[in-house]
Motif scaffolding. Structure first.
Motif, PDB file in Angstrom:
ATOM      1  N   GLN A  26      78.371  39.553 -41.412  1.00 48.39           N
ATOM      2  CA  GLN A  26      79.401  39.212 -42.390  1.00 48.39           C
ATOM      3  C   GLN A  26      80.520  40.230 -42.888  1.00 48.39           C
ATOM      4  N   TRP A  27      80.214  41.605 -42.535  1.00 45.43           N
ATOM      5  CA  TRP A  27      81.439  42.520 -43.011  1.00 45.43           C
ATOM      6  C   TRP A  27      82.350  42.395 -41.671  1.00 45.43           C
ATOM      7  N   GLN A  28      81.892  42.216 -40.468  1.00 44.42           N
ATOM      8  CA  GLN A  28      82.908  41.827 -39.276  1.00 44.42           C
ATOM      9  C   GLN A  28      83.589  40.553 -39.485  1.00 44.42           C
ATOM     10  N   ASP A  29      83.105  39.584 -40.102  1.00 45.18           N
ATOM     11  CA  ASP A  29      83.644  38.231 -40.438  1.00 45.18           C
ATOM     12  C   ASP A  29      84.705  38.350 -41.382  1.00 45.18           C
ATOM     13  N   ARG A  30      84.457  39.315 -42.575  1.00 43.50           N
ATOM     14  CA  ARG A  30      85.620  39.682 -43.574  1.00 43.50           C
ATOM     15  C   ARG A  30      86.683  40.307 -43.040  1.00 43.50           C
ATOM     16  N   ARG A  31      86.351  41.140 -42.138  1.00 43.36           N
ATOM     17  CA  ARG A  31      87.480  42.062 -41.449  1.00 43.36           C
ATOM     18  C   ARG A  31      88.515  40.868 -40.370  1.00 43.36           C
ATOM     19  N   ALA A  32      87.884  40.108 -39.912  1.00 39.81           N
ATOM     20  CA  ALA A  32      88.288  39.158 -39.036  1.00 39.81           C
ATOM     21  C   ALA A  32      89.408  38.263 -39.886  1.00 39.81           C
ATOM     22  N   ALA A  33      88.863  37.855 -41.065  1.00 43.39           N
ATOM     23  CA  ALA A  33      89.440  36.816 -41.982  1.00 43.39           C
ATOM     24  C   ALA A  33      90.803  37.680 -42.371  1.00 43.39           C
ATOM     25  N   GLY A  34      90.589  38.876 -42.771  1.00 47.10           N
ATOM     26  CA  GLY A  34      91.806  39.723 -43.319  1.00 47.10           C
ATOM     27  C   GLY A  34      92.848  39.986 -42.190  1.00 47.10           C
ATOM     28  N   LYS A  35      92.128  40.083 -40.923  1.00 45.35           N
ATOM     29  CA  LYS A  35      93.406  40.181 -39.835  1.00 45.35           C
ATOM     30  C   LYS A  35      93.873  38.936 -39.478  1.00 45.35           C
ATOM     31  N   ILE A  36      93.032  37.757 -39.680  1.00 43.20           N
ATOM     32  CA  ILE A  36      93.818  36.245 -39.493  1.00 43.20           C
ATOM     33  C   ILE A  36      95.034  36.265 -40.580  1.00 43.20           C
ATOM     34  N   ALA A  37      94.659  36.727 -41.973  1.00 37.44           N
ATOM     35  CA  ALA A  37      95.503  36.516 -42.785  1.00 37.44           C
ATOM     36  C   ALA A  37      96.765  37.436 -42.645  1.00 37.44           C
ATOM     37  N   VAL A  38      96.610  38.443 -42.083  1.00 38.54           N
ATOM     38  CA  VAL A  38      97.662  39.380 -41.504  1.00 38.54           C
ATOM     39  C   VAL A  38      98.643  38.700 -40.568  1.00 38.54           C
ATOM     40  N   GLN A  39      97.822  38.111 -39.568  1.00 39.44           N
ATOM     41  CA  GLN A  39      98.731  37.325 -38.584  1.00 39.44           C
ATOM     42  C   GLN A  39      99.402  36.126 -39.045  1.00 39.44           C
ATOM     43  N   GLU A  40      98.757  35.591 -40.059  1.00 31.38           N
ATOM     44  CA  GLU A  40      99.754  34.472 -40.706  1.00 31.38           C
ATOM     45  C   GLU A  40     101.005  34.935 -41.332  1.00 31.38           C
ATOM     46  N   GLN A  41     100.735  36.183 -42.053  1.00 35.80           N
ATOM     47  CA  GLN A  41     102.126  36.822 -42.665  1.00 35.80           C
ATOM     48  C   GLN A  41     103.000  37.235 -41.619  1.00 35.80           C
ATOM     49  N   VAL A  42     102.522  37.555 -40.467  1.00 32.68           N
ATOM     50  CA  VAL A  42     103.539  38.103 -39.123  1.00 32.68           C
ATOM     51  C   VAL A  42     104.202  36.776 -38.767  1.00 32.68           C
ATOM     52  N   ASP A  43     103.406  35.509 -38.497  1.00 36.78           N
ATOM     53  CA  ASP A  43     103.922  34.595 -38.093  1.00 36.78           C
ATOM     54  C   ASP A  43     105.062  33.869 -39.215  1.00 36.78           C
ATOM     55  N   ALA A  44     104.792  33.836 -40.505  1.00 36.37           N
ATOM     56  CA  ALA A  44     105.677  33.484 -41.440  1.00 36.37           C
ATOM     57  C   ALA A  44     107.039  34.275 -41.630  1.00 36.37           C
ATOM     58  N   ALA A  45     106.758  35.660 -41.111  1.00 34.18           N
ATOM     59  CA  ALA A  45     107.931  36.816 -41.324  1.00 34.18           C
ATOM     60  C   ALA A  45     108.566  36.333 -40.077  1.00 34.18           C
ATOM     61  N   ALA A  46     108.222  36.062 -39.014  1.00 35.85           N
ATOM     62  CA  ALA A  46     108.867  35.839 -37.668  1.00 35.85           C
ATOM     63  C   ALA A  46     109.853  34.403 -37.840  1.00 35.85           C
ATOM     64  N   LYS A  47     109.382  33.489 -38.794  1.00 37.01           N
ATOM     65  CA  LYS A  47     110.022  32.154 -38.884  1.00 37.01           C
ATOM     66  C   LYS A  47     111.092  32.381 -39.902  1.00 37.01           C
ATOM     67  N   ALA A  48     110.966  33.510 -40.668  1.00 36.01           N
ATOM     68  CA  ALA A  48     112.000  33.659 -41.784  1.00 36.01           C
ATOM     69  C   ALA A  48     113.440  33.954 -41.286  1.00 36.01           C
ATOM     70  N   ALA A  49     114.480  33.686 -42.145  1.00 37.28           N
ATOM     71  CA  ALA A  49     115.824  33.734 -41.654  1.00 37.28           C
ATOM     72  C   ALA A  49     115.939  35.370 -41.398  1.00 37.28           C
ATOM     73  N   PRO A  50     116.768  35.739 -40.386  1.00 33.69           N
ATOM     74  CA  PRO A  50     117.049  37.376 -40.226  1.00 33.69           C
ATOM     75  C   PRO A  50     117.424  37.967 -41.310  1.00 33.69           C
ATOM     76  N   LEU A  51     117.142  38.914 -41.675  1.00 31.64           N
ATOM     77  CA  LEU A  51     117.389  39.958 -42.930  1.00 31.64           C
ATOM     78  C   LEU A  51     118.747  40.775 -42.522  1.00 31.64           C
ATOM     79  N   ALA A  52     119.770  40.879 -43.024  1.00 33.21           N
ATOM     80  CA  ALA A  52     120.914  41.530 -42.650  1.00 33.21           C
ATOM     81  C   ALA A  52     121.130  42.864 -43.341  1.00 33.21           C
ATOM     82  N   LEU A  53     120.876  43.898 -42.721  1.00 30.75           N
ATOM     83  CA  LEU A  53     120.666  45.254 -43.416  1.00 30.75           C
ATOM     84  C   LEU A  53     122.131  45.843 -43.807  1.00 30.75           C
ATOM     85  N   GLY A  54     122.063  46.379 -45.032  1.00 33.82           N
ATOM     86  CA  GLY A  54     123.300  47.173 -45.598  1.00 33.82           C
ATOM     87  C   GLY A  54     122.843  48.523 -46.003  1.00 33.82           C
TER      88      GLY A  54
END
Length: 242
Positions: A26-54
């Motif tokens: 169950q501990w490893q399942d929770r760690r996998a679920a946390g990594k899946i959530a991070v992967q979803e954040q990575v995918d969402a960030a990749a789809k966002a409009a480019p950020l122009a730095l100033g």
């Protein structure tokens, strides 16, 4: 037909093994679920409009994994080479890291411009590279880190042209005195004719499959412990005519 023989000590050992296997699974399942959530954040960030730095500093957490663009001039006098960075099919080499001053500001951003092969010959030789002159625009992905490799011995000081194993933004800022955005840019622009650089960056590995595999192993241990207790209990049971 064999009768089941209940044995207290093996029973206690089995209960402990089953509980351990389920708990760690169950501990490893929770760690996998946390990594899946991070992967979803990575995918969402990749789809966002480019950020122009100033000139304004951007929160590193908000920028992580996002596409970014930066316009300015490279500080040609402050290149850093990150050593022991392999490139698939091309052998060992370096990541070329260089600060860029963002146009009209005193803020800089560290740009990982690409990969360079290790020159043949004596150790310590540096690869040749060109630096674009004037104002340029680069596109890439914001990264909190460029990954770490094993450091053998003491790390050399951060200085222009240094060959290092690892570097953090804060280290570079302290050594150079430059005001820096708190992340790197992995440049993803197409390589121009004549450039020696390779920009085939490795995808971040979150290790979800590793945790799922470990979870399966722990659950399998629990099942095997239970089956072993039951099977050996029947095998060692007394015969009906005894």
């Amino acid at each position: 037909m064999r009768a089941f023989r209940f044995r207290p000590i093996p029973f206690v050992a089995t209960v402990l093994l089953v509980a351990l296997g389920i708990s760690l699974g169950q501990w490893q399942d929770r760690r996998a679920a946390g990594k899946i959530a991070v992967q979803e954040q990575v995918d969402a960030a990749a789809k966002a409009a480019p950020l122009a730095l100033g000139g304004a500093l951007v929160d590193a957490g908000a920028a992580e994994h996002r596409k970014v663009t930066a316009t300015g001039e490279f500080v040609a006098g402050w290149p850093i080479l990150l050593d022991n960075r392999p490139q698939e099919g091309k052998g060992p080499g370096f990541y070329l890291l260089m600060p860029m001053r963002l146009g009209g500001t005193d803020t800089h951003v560290l740009v990982a411009r690409g990969w360079l092969p290790r020159p043949a010959g004596a150790a310590g030789l540096k690869p040749a590279f060109d630096t674009p002159a004037g104002t340029v625009t680069v596109s890439g992905v914001a990264r909190a880190t460029l990954g770490k490799v094993m450091q053998l011995g003491s790390a050399p000081p951060v200085a222009p042209g240094a060959i290092l194993q690892n570097i953090e933004v804060a280290q570079f800022a302290q050594a150079s005195g430059l005001k820096l955005q708190p992340f790197f840019i992995e440049q993803t622009d197409p390589v121009q004719p004549g450039e020696q650089l390779v920009r085939d960056w490795p995808a971040p590995s979150l290790g979800v499959e590793k945790h799922q595999g470990y979870a399966f192993q722990w659950y399998a241990l629990a099942v095997m412990a239970l089956l072993f207790f039951v099977i050996t209990g029947f095998r060692r049971g007394p015969k009906p005519d005894q």
